[in-house]
Design an enzyme around this catalytic site. Sequence first.
Site, PDB file in Angstrom:
ATOM      1  N   GLN A 127      -2.519  25.018 -32.478  1.00  0.00           N
ATOM      2  CA  GLN A 127      -2.926  25.824 -33.202  1.00  0.00           C
ATOM      3  C   GLN A 127      -1.783  26.265 -34.674  1.00  0.00           C
ATOM      4  OE1 GLN A 127      -2.533  30.034 -31.768  1.00  0.00           O
ATOM      5  NE2 GLN A 127      -4.309  30.797 -32.904  1.00  0.00           N
ATOM      6  N   GLY A 128      -2.282  25.955 -35.768  1.00  0.00           N
ATOM      7  CA  GLY A 128      -1.310  25.861 -36.639  1.00  0.00           C
ATOM      8  C   GLY A 128      -1.618  27.194 -37.482  1.00  0.00           C
ATOM      9  N   SER A 130       0.964  30.238 -37.285  1.00  0.00           N
ATOM     10  CA  SER A 130       2.243  30.702 -37.981  1.00  0.00           C
ATOM     11  C   SER A 130       2.957  29.854 -38.800  1.00  0.00           C
ATOM     12  CB  SER A 130       3.075  31.272 -36.633  1.00  0.00           C
ATOM     13  OG  SER A 130       2.406  31.956 -35.785  1.00  0.00           O
ATOM     14  N   GLU A 246      -9.061  34.029 -28.320  1.00  0.00           N
ATOM     15  CA  GLU A 246      -7.516  33.905 -27.683  1.00  0.00           C
ATOM     16  C   GLU A 246      -7.340  35.028 -27.029  1.00  0.00           C
ATOM     17  OE1 GLU A 246      -4.698  33.353 -30.690  1.00  0.00           O
ATOM     18  OE2 GLU A 246      -2.845  33.772 -29.397  1.00  0.00           O
TER      19      GLU A 246
HETATM   20  C1  LIG Z   1       5.772  30.910 -26.676  1.00  0.00           C
HETATM   21  C2  LIG Z   1       5.220  31.034 -28.051  1.00  0.00           C
HETATM   22  C3  LIG Z   1       4.135  30.267 -28.291  1.00  0.00           C
HETATM   23  C4  LIG Z   1       3.450  30.360 -29.792  1.00  0.00           C
HETATM   24  N1  LIG Z   1       2.435  29.465 -30.178  1.00  0.00           N
HETATM   25  C5  LIG Z   1       1.966  29.648 -31.049  1.00  0.00           C
HETATM   26  C6  LIG Z   1       1.080  28.577 -31.537  1.00  0.00           C
HETATM   27  O1  LIG Z   1       0.598  27.822 -30.874  1.00  0.00           O
HETATM   28  N2  LIG Z   1       0.420  28.512 -32.690  1.00  0.00           N
HETATM   29  C7  LIG Z   1       0.825  29.537 -33.698  1.00  0.00           C
HETATM   30  O2  LIG Z   1       0.633  29.578 -34.764  1.00  0.00           O
HETATM   31  N3  LIG Z   1       1.966  30.514 -33.469  1.00  0.00           N
HETATM   32  C8  LIG Z   1       2.390  30.442 -32.316  1.00  0.00           C
HETATM   33  N4  LIG Z   1       3.291  31.577 -31.863  1.00  0.00           N
HETATM   34  C9  LIG Z   1       3.825  32.506 -32.873  1.00  0.00           C
HETATM   35  C10 LIG Z   1       3.541  33.573 -32.848  1.00  0.00           C
HETATM   36  O3  LIG Z   1       2.254  33.839 -32.900  1.00  0.00           O
HETATM   37  C11 LIG Z   1       4.587  34.472 -33.682  1.00  0.00           C
HETATM   38  O4  LIG Z   1       5.622  34.145 -33.183  1.00  0.00           O
HETATM   39  C12 LIG Z   1       4.398  35.859 -33.688  1.00  0.00           C
HETATM   40  O5  LIG Z   1       2.926  36.267 -34.329  1.00  0.00           O
HETATM   41  C13 LIG Z   1       5.302  36.701 -34.506  1.00  0.00           C
HETATM   42  O6  LIG Z   1       5.526  36.163 -35.796  1.00  0.00           O
HETATM   43  P1  LIG Z   1       7.041  35.734 -36.017  1.00  0.00           P
HETATM   44  O7  LIG Z   1       7.516  34.692 -35.197  1.00  0.00           O
HETATM   45  O8  LIG Z   1       7.047  35.195 -37.438  1.00  0.00           O
HETATM   46  O9  LIG Z   1       7.845  37.260 -36.127  1.00  0.00           O
HETATM   47  P2  LIG Z   1       7.842  38.106 -37.363  1.00  0.00           P
HETATM   48  O10 LIG Z   1       6.406  38.390 -37.875  1.00  0.00           O
HETATM   49  O11 LIG Z   1       8.903  37.666 -38.350  1.00  0.00           O
HETATM   50  O12 LIG Z   1       8.392  39.302 -36.302  1.00  0.00           O
HETATM   51  C14 LIG Z   1       9.792  39.738 -36.247  1.00  0.00           C
HETATM   52  C15 LIG Z   1       9.965  41.066 -35.657  1.00  0.00           C
HETATM   53  O13 LIG Z   1       9.290  42.069 -36.463  1.00  0.00           O
HETATM   54  C16 LIG Z   1       8.170  42.825 -35.781  1.00  0.00           C
HETATM   55  N5  LIG Z   1       7.309  43.197 -36.883  1.00  0.00           N
HETATM   56  C17 LIG Z   1       6.672  42.142 -37.991  1.00  0.00           C
HETATM   57  N6  LIG Z   1       5.825  42.937 -38.522  1.00  0.00           N
HETATM   58  C18 LIG Z   1       5.857  44.111 -38.133  1.00  0.00           C
HETATM   59  C19 LIG Z   1       4.844  45.210 -38.555  1.00  0.00           C
HETATM   60  N7  LIG Z   1       4.151  45.299 -39.146  1.00  0.00           N
HETATM   61  N8  LIG Z   1       5.154  46.437 -37.721  1.00  0.00           N
HETATM   62  C20 LIG Z   1       6.165  46.542 -36.656  1.00  0.00           C
HETATM   63  N9  LIG Z   1       7.022  45.424 -36.326  1.00  0.00           N
HETATM   64  C21 LIG Z   1       6.775  44.232 -37.013  1.00  0.00           C
HETATM   65  C22 LIG Z   1       7.893  41.919 -34.806  1.00  0.00           C
HETATM   66  O14 LIG Z   1       7.143  42.595 -33.671  1.00  0.00           O
HETATM   67  C23 LIG Z   1       9.203  41.212 -34.432  1.00  0.00           C
HETATM   68  O15 LIG Z   1       9.608  41.925 -33.293  1.00  0.00           O
HETATM   69  C24 LIG Z   1       3.770  31.368 -30.616  1.00  0.00           C
HETATM   70  C25 LIG Z   1       4.953  32.172 -30.293  1.00  0.00           C
HETATM   71  C26 LIG Z   1       5.820  32.023 -28.954  1.00  0.00           C
HETATM   72  C27 LIG Z   1       6.873  33.036 -28.614  1.00  0.00           C
END
Ligand SMILES: Cc1cc2nc3c(=O)[nH]c(=O)nc-3n(C[C@H](O)[C@H](O)[C@H](O)COP(=O)(O)OP(=O)(O)OC[C@H]3O[C@@H](n4cnc5c(N)ncnc54)[C@H](O)[C@@H]3O)c2cc1C
Lengths: 398, 357
Positions: A127-128, A130, A246
Site C-alpha cells: 500500500q503506497g 503514506s 482496512e
Molecule cells: C508498522 C507500520 C506499518 C505501516 N504500513 C503502511 C503501509 O503499508 N502503507 C502506508 O501507506 N502506510 C503505512 N504505515 C504508515 C502509517 O499509516 C503512518 O505512519 C500514520 O498514518 C502516521 O503518519 P506519519 O507517520 O506521517 O506520522 P505523522 O502524521 O507525522 O504524526 C506524528 C505525530 O503527530 C500526531 N498527529 C498528526 N496529525 C495529528 C492531528 N491532526 N491531531 C493530533 N495529532 C496528530 C500523530 O498522532 C503522531 O503522534 C505504517 C505504519 C506503521 C507504524
Amino acid sequence: MISVEDFAAGADAWFAEHTPRDVPFMMPLTFMEVGTDEQFEFLRDWQNTVYKAGYLGAHWPTDYGGGGLTQKHQDAATRAMRKHGAPIMLNAIGIGWAGPLILDTGTEEEKRKYLPGILSADDIWCQGFSEPDNGSDLGNAQLKAVRDGDEYVLNGSKIWTTQGNYAKYMILLARTDFDAPNKYAGLSFFLAPMRIPGVETTKIRKLTGEYGFTQTFFTDARIPADTLMGEEGGGWKVAMRTLEYERGARGGQAGGYTISQTDPLEVVGLAKRAMRNGKPALEDPVMRDRLMAQMIEAQAMMANRERSKIMPLVQEKPFALPMLSKLQFTEYARETGELALELEGAQGGYYVGDEASREDGYWQRSYLNAFSATIGGGTSQIQRNIVGEHVLGLPKTR
Amino acid sequence: MTHHLAKIALTEMQAELRDQAMKFCADKSPIAKVRALLTDERGYDPDVWQEMADLGWLGIAIPETHEGLGLELADIVPVAEAMGKYLMASPFISTTLAAQAILFGGSDRQKAEWLPKLASGTVATVALFEPSGAWDLDTVEGETKTFVLNADAAEIIVTTVRHDGQTRLALIPRDRIEVERETIIDETKRSYRFDVPKVTEDDLMPADLTAAALDRIELVANLMQSAELSGAAMACVDYTVDYLKTRKQFGKVIGAFQALKHPTVDAFIDAEGARSLLYAAATHVEKQGDGEIAVRMANAKAQGALSYAADRSIQFHGGFGFTYDCDAQLYRRVAMFAASQFGDAAFHRARLAELLL
Ligand SMILES: Cc1cc2nc3c(=O)[nH]c(=O)nc-3n(C[C@H](O)[C@H](O)[C@H](O)COP(=O)(O)OP(=O)(O)OC[C@H]3O[C@@H](n4cnc5c(N)ncnc54)[C@H](O)[C@@H]3O)c2cc1C
C-alpha cells in the site's frame, strides 16, 4: 454446494493436520512483522497451501480463483485456522484491502488479472499511501503522476510500505492535478506495478531491530494508464473506501487472518509465572491491582462487542462501539505489553535470543511491536479526532 | 477464563423498562429539580416516590407470593441506571437493599410482614457501616452505624448487630431509633448515623441466614451502584460535550482543542465500557461465584469512569467549573461518595484478584 457444517469439519481436520509446528525461526505475529526472506518464503508457501486446500477465498467467485462458496464457509475456515493457531496469511493488503476493492469496483479484466494471484500469494501487494512528509494528513499526498500518452510517469516517494520489498503491485495514491480546487480533488488511485524501471525500495529497520517495511522511491517510473482505478481526480474516494476495508468497516475480504489475535487475557498467564524482586509477581499488591485493571479493560472490550449486537443498548449512538474499537484495542495491547514488562521485573531487561529471557523475550518484543497498531492505520490521536468529531459531534480541529 | 461473563442478554421487557425509566426520570428529575432537592431536608420528592411505587418498580425483585412483581434482579438495573443518569434522588436503592436483605435473611414472619409493604412504597434502608470504615460487612461492633441512607424517612431499618458474640441482622422499626443527619459529600443523598438500640429476639433475623443475606446485600448494592454510576458517567460526558460545543475562546469553539477533545473521548470510551460491563453483570448476577466477579468488574469500571469524566468535566468548564452552579461537581461528588460505600475501585480489584488469581 457442500454444507457449511461439512465444510467446517473438513477445515477443522485439515488445519489440525497441516498447521506447521516447531518452526525453527521466529514466526511473525502480524503481516507487518515479515522481516526475513526465510519468514517470507515460509508464509508465502503456507498461504498458497491453505488456498489450494480451499480455505482462503472460499467465497470469492470461481472465475477469479475463489471457491464459489459463501461467506459462512470462509468464516468457518477462518475459525478453524484460529482454533489451531495456524500462521498468519501473508498477503494482507491483497487479501484484505486491494482484493475486495477490485472485486467490488474493478473491471472484469482487473478481476481476472489480479484476484487469483492475491489468493495464491504469487502476487504480493503493498500500500503506497503514506509519504515522508504526509502521513496522518493523507489527503495532502504529493507523489506526482503525470499523464504521458497511455502511461503515467511517477516521481516521488512513499514510506512505511509494509512488504514493499516483496510486492509485485502497489495500491497507490498519487497526485495527478496540482491545481485542483482542493487537495483531495487532485488525487488519483492506481494499481501500480512495482517491478519496473524507476521503482526502488529500501528496507527500513524497525524499533525491534527487525525489518518489515520500506521506503519506496519512484524516479520517472512509467505505469500503464489503464492501471488507474476509478477516475482521474477521484482517488480520494477510492482511498477512503480502501480504508473502510482496512478498518473492517466494510466486508468482502478473502478471509483468514493477517494479525494473530492474542487473547487479551494472556498476560494473566504471564503474571502467574513471572518473578519480581525474587518473589512471585502475584504477591505484589501493586501488580495485582494493575493486572486486575487490565483484565477489567479486556472484559469491557469483550462486553462492548457483545453489546454492539443488541440494538436497544446502542440506540443513542449506534456507531460508537465499532468506531472506538481500534483505538481501544490497540492502546490496550500496548499497555498490556508495558504491564508485562513490569511483571517480569529484572527479567524484563533481557531481549529475544537471550537464554535468561522469559518466554524468549516475547513480551518485550510484543510491547515494541504494539506501536505498529497505535501508529499504523491512523494513529491513536487521529482515532480520537475521529471519535470526537464523528461520534461526539465535537468541532473539527483546524 | 472470564470470557463467558462478557455475554449480554437483554429481554424485551428490560428494553422497555429502560425506555420507560429513562423517560420517567428525564421528566421527573430535570436538573432544576435535582438542585432544588439539594437543600430539601428529606432530599427526595415523595409524590415521585409514590409514582415509582405505583409503576411497580419497588416490587421488581420481590416474589409474587409477597406481592411483588416477581421479576429478576437484572430488571432493577434499567431503573437504577436511569436514576443515575438523571441524578434522581429517591430511596429506591436503600429500599431495594432492605427488601433483598429480608428476602434472603428474614424469617417467614418478617418476610410476610414487610415485603408486601416495601413492594408498595414503604421506605426502608440498611445499616451496615460503622465508624471503623470497614467494608467487610462481617466486621461489626454493633455500637454505632453510619452512612445509613434515607434513615429518617424509613419505616424499618435492617441493621447488622453484635449478638452473643456473633454478627447478626436485625430488623428494627424506625421509631425505636434516634437518627442524626450526617454531612456527606454527595448532596443528592441523605445519610444518617445512629446508636444501635437494644435488640429483642423478635427483631433478629435467623442466624443461619446471616451470611447469605450479607452476601446478597453486597452483591445487589454493588450492582445497583454500578448502574447508578454508569448512568451518571454517560450523562456527565454529554454535559461536558455540550459545553465543548458552545463555549468559545481564541475565536474557536473549545471542543476543537485536542487537549479537551481527546480526554473527553477517553472519558466516553470509559463510560461505554462501564455500560457494557453493567449489562454483562446484570446478565450474570444470579450465577454463583460468577455473579460477584461480573459485578465487581462493572463496579470498579463504573467508579473509574465517572470519577474521570467528572474530574475532567470540572477542569474543562474553566472558572465556571469551579462554581457550585456547574453540574460537574454534582457528578464528581456522586463518584466520591460511591467510593466510600461497599468499597472503592481498588478494593474491588483486590477482591477480584483473590477470586481470579
Ligand atoms: C508498522 C507500520 C506499518 C505501516 N504500513 C503502511 C503501509 O503499508 N502503507 C502506508 O501507506 N502506510 C503505512 N504505515 C504508515 C502509517 O499509516 C503512518 O505512519 C500514520 O498514518 C502516521 O503518519 P506519519 O507517520 O506521517 O506520522 P505523522 O502524521 O507525522 O504524526 C506524528 C505525530 O503527530 C500526531 N498527529 C498528526 N496529525 C495529528 C492531528 N491532526 N491531531 C493530533 N495529532 C496528530 C500523530 O498522532 C503522531 O503522534 C505504517 C505504519 C506503521 C507504524
